[in-house]
Design an enzyme around this catalytic site. Structure first.
Site, PDB file in Angstrom:
ATOM      1  N   ASN A  11      -5.993 -12.665  -6.134  1.00  0.00           N
ATOM      2  CA  ASN A  11      -6.376 -12.657  -4.714  1.00  0.00           C
ATOM      3  C   ASN A  11      -7.544 -11.690  -4.547  1.00  0.00           C
ATOM      4  O   ASN A  11      -7.361 -10.480  -4.567  1.00  0.00           O
ATOM      5  CB  ASN A  11      -5.172 -12.212  -3.866  1.00  0.00           C
ATOM      6  CG  ASN A  11      -5.516 -12.108  -2.392  1.00  0.00           C
ATOM      7  OD1 ASN A  11      -6.557 -12.597  -1.945  1.00  0.00           O
ATOM      8  ND2 ASN A  11      -4.641 -11.473  -1.623  1.00  0.00           N
ATOM      9  N   TRP A  12      -8.725 -12.267  -4.384  1.00  0.00           N
ATOM     10  CA  TRP A  12      -9.934 -11.425  -4.308  1.00  0.00           C
ATOM     11  C   TRP A  12     -10.116 -10.766  -2.941  1.00  0.00           C
ATOM     12  O   TRP A  12     -10.997  -9.935  -2.767  1.00  0.00           O
ATOM     13  CB  TRP A  12     -11.169 -12.262  -4.604  1.00  0.00           C
ATOM     14  CG  TRP A  12     -11.382 -12.603  -6.047  1.00  0.00           C
ATOM     15  CD1 TRP A  12     -10.584 -12.280  -7.099  1.00  0.00           C
ATOM     16  CD2 TRP A  12     -12.493 -13.329  -6.583  1.00  0.00           C
ATOM     17  NE1 TRP A  12     -11.135 -12.765  -8.267  1.00  0.00           N
ATOM     18  CE2 TRP A  12     -12.306 -13.410  -7.978  1.00  0.00           C
ATOM     19  CE3 TRP A  12     -13.631 -13.917  -6.034  1.00  0.00           C
ATOM     20  CZ2 TRP A  12     -13.212 -14.054  -8.814  1.00  0.00           C
ATOM     21  CZ3 TRP A  12     -14.528 -14.557  -6.858  1.00  0.00           C
ATOM     22  CH2 TRP A  12     -14.324 -14.624  -8.240  1.00  0.00           C
ATOM     23  N   LYS A  13      -9.351 -11.230  -1.957  1.00  0.00           N
ATOM     24  CA  LYS A  13      -9.503 -10.719  -0.581  1.00  0.00           C
ATOM     25  C   LYS A  13     -10.970 -10.851  -0.138  1.00  0.00           C
ATOM     26  O   LYS A  13     -11.577 -11.871  -0.421  1.00  0.00           O
ATOM     27  CB  LYS A  13      -8.988  -9.291  -0.496  1.00  0.00           C
ATOM     28  CG  LYS A  13      -7.583  -9.169  -1.091  1.00  0.00           C
ATOM     29  CD  LYS A  13      -6.935  -7.858  -0.833  1.00  0.00           C
ATOM     30  CE  LYS A  13      -5.601  -7.834  -1.541  1.00  0.00           C
ATOM     31  NZ  LYS A  13      -4.804  -6.690  -1.204  1.00  0.00           N
ATOM     32  N   HIS A  97       0.242 -13.723   3.662  1.00  0.00           N
ATOM     33  CA  HIS A  97       0.020 -12.431   3.003  1.00  0.00           C
ATOM     34  C   HIS A  97       0.257 -11.312   4.014  1.00  0.00           C
ATOM     35  O   HIS A  97      -0.040 -11.467   5.206  1.00  0.00           O
ATOM     36  CB  HIS A  97      -1.415 -12.373   2.448  1.00  0.00           C
ATOM     37  CG  HIS A  97      -1.639 -11.201   1.555  1.00  0.00           C
ATOM     38  ND1 HIS A  97      -1.876  -9.931   2.038  1.00  0.00           N
ATOM     39  CD2 HIS A  97      -1.625 -11.099   0.208  1.00  0.00           C
ATOM     40  CE1 HIS A  97      -2.008  -9.102   1.011  1.00  0.00           C
ATOM     41  NE2 HIS A  97      -1.860  -9.792  -0.111  1.00  0.00           N
ATOM     42  N   GLU A 167       6.176  -9.813  -2.570  1.00  0.00           N
ATOM     43  CA  GLU A 167       5.247  -8.687  -2.565  1.00  0.00           C
ATOM     44  C   GLU A 167       5.761  -7.608  -1.612  1.00  0.00           C
ATOM     45  O   GLU A 167       5.482  -7.679  -0.402  1.00  0.00           O
ATOM     46  CB  GLU A 167       3.870  -9.134  -2.064  1.00  0.00           C
ATOM     47  CG  GLU A 167       3.160 -10.131  -2.919  1.00  0.00           C
ATOM     48  CD  GLU A 167       1.652 -10.009  -2.747  1.00  0.00           C
ATOM     49  OE1 GLU A 167       0.970  -9.743  -3.739  1.00  0.00           O
ATOM     50  OE2 GLU A 167       1.162 -10.143  -1.616  1.00  0.00           O
ATOM     51  N   GLY A 173      -1.422  -2.335  -3.443  1.00  0.00           N
ATOM     52  CA  GLY A 173      -2.472  -1.320  -3.463  1.00  0.00           C
ATOM     53  C   GLY A 173      -1.922   0.068  -3.731  1.00  0.00           C
ATOM     54  O   GLY A 173      -2.617   1.065  -3.533  1.00  0.00           O
ATOM     55  N   GLY A 232      -4.054  -8.384  -7.024  1.00  0.00           N
ATOM     56  CA  GLY A 232      -5.151  -8.060  -6.116  1.00  0.00           C
ATOM     57  C   GLY A 232      -6.287  -7.402  -6.876  1.00  0.00           C
ATOM     58  O   GLY A 232      -7.092  -8.062  -7.537  1.00  0.00           O
TER      59      GLY A 232
HETATM   60  C1  PEP Z   1      -2.111  -8.137  -2.949  1.00  0.00           C
HETATM   61  O1  PEP Z   1      -2.820  -7.702  -2.069  1.00  0.00           O
HETATM   62  O2  PEP Z   1      -1.538  -9.233  -2.816  1.00  0.00           O
HETATM   63  C2  PEP Z   1      -1.929  -7.336  -4.159  1.00  0.00           C
HETATM   64  C3  PEP Z   1      -0.946  -7.669  -4.949  1.00  0.00           C
HETATM   65  O3  PEP Z   1      -2.796  -6.295  -4.360  1.00  0.00           O
HETATM   66  P1  PEP Z   1      -2.770  -5.217  -5.579  1.00  0.00           P
HETATM   67  O4  PEP Z   1      -2.549  -5.998  -6.853  1.00  0.00           O
HETATM   68  O5  PEP Z   1      -4.114  -4.595  -5.532  1.00  0.00           O
HETATM   69  O6  PEP Z   1      -1.658  -4.284  -5.286  1.00  0.00           O
END
Ligand code: PEP
Length: 251
Positions: A11-13, A97, A167, A173, A232
């Protein structure tokens, strides 16, 4: 029955800053995937990069979307509809999300989006996760409620087009959940799916997201009893992302 492949979703956001960088990441990741056999890899870039990246898709790497609008075509300034995605060979869409839930997306809207995704022949990656954990275990009920609302009235035969991404919001994060806690939650989610929708775990994948990196990916999947990960930050670092995929593929 054919065993479902494991799943790694990036997930590049709202990253990276340029299309050039986006193309570099996809090209480098694809180069690293030549030996991958048992894992489906999906990268979800921002909408503006979907069309120019769509030609780079292959059996090894597919593109997904991070969201879309649940309504049909029409007067929705600035929005993109789910029905506009399949023409770019988008096979997966992230729905619900936590960053979108924070913007006001509730369980009812998530359900509407899930129904739109599966009716377009794509797979919905439904994100569920508690904001915090309490000692009494109330967060299990919170997850059950998110899942039961998200899947309400989704035809049973389309449930194979659904992935549950667990999640925990506090891990995103930040710091990943431990594999044994993940194992406990994955068993719980499987039980919820079986009890509420009659779905067996072999028909629907559960993946984990929240601080996945090359140091914890294989233990999370192996000991956490999940079918893959949603990544992420590390999905924007091609070497790390490929390493995560290789580790998971070799389980
Ligand atoms: C996300 O935002 O879905 C995520 C898993 O981010 P990260 O891997 O950076 O914690």
């Amino acid at each position: 029955m054919k065993k479902m492949k494991k799943l790694v979703v990036g997930n590049w956001k709202m990253n990276p800053e340029s299309l050039l960088e986006a193309k570099k990441i996809v090209t480098e990741v694809k180069r690293g995937l030549r030996t991958i056999k048992n894992t489906q890899v999906v990268v979800c870039p921002p909408f503006v990069y979907i069309s120019p990246l769509s030609g780079l898709q292959s059996d090894l790497l597919m593109l997904g979307a991070q969201n879309a609008n649940a309504d049909q075509m029409g007067s929705r300034t600035g929005e993109v509809s789910f029905s506009q995605l399949p023409q770019f060979n988008i096979g997966f869409v992230i729905v619900g999300h936590s960053e979108r839930r924070k913007m006001g997306e509730d369980n009812e809207l998530v359900n509407k989006k899930v129904k739109s995704v599966v009716s377009e022949g794509m797979t919905a990656i439904i994100c569920v996760g508690e904001n915090t954990r309490d000692n009494g275990g109330e967060y299990f009920n919170f997850i059950k409620e998110q899942i039961s609302c998200a899947l309400k009235d989704v035809p049973k035969k389309l449930l194979t087009h659904v992935v549950i991404a667990y999640e925990p919001v506090w891990a995103i994060g930040a710091t990943a959940l431990g594999p044994s806690e993940l194992h406990e939650m994955s068993i719980y989610i499987k039980k919820v799916l079986k009890d509420l929708f009659g779905v067996f775990s072999s028909d629907m994948r559960i993946i984990y997201g929240g601080d996945v990196d090359r140091n914890n990916a294989d233990r999370l999947v192996k000991d956490g009893n999940v079918s893959g990960v949603l990544v992420g930050r590390a999905s924007l670092r091609p070497k790390d992302f490929v390493e995560i995929i290789k580790l998971i593929d070799s389980i």
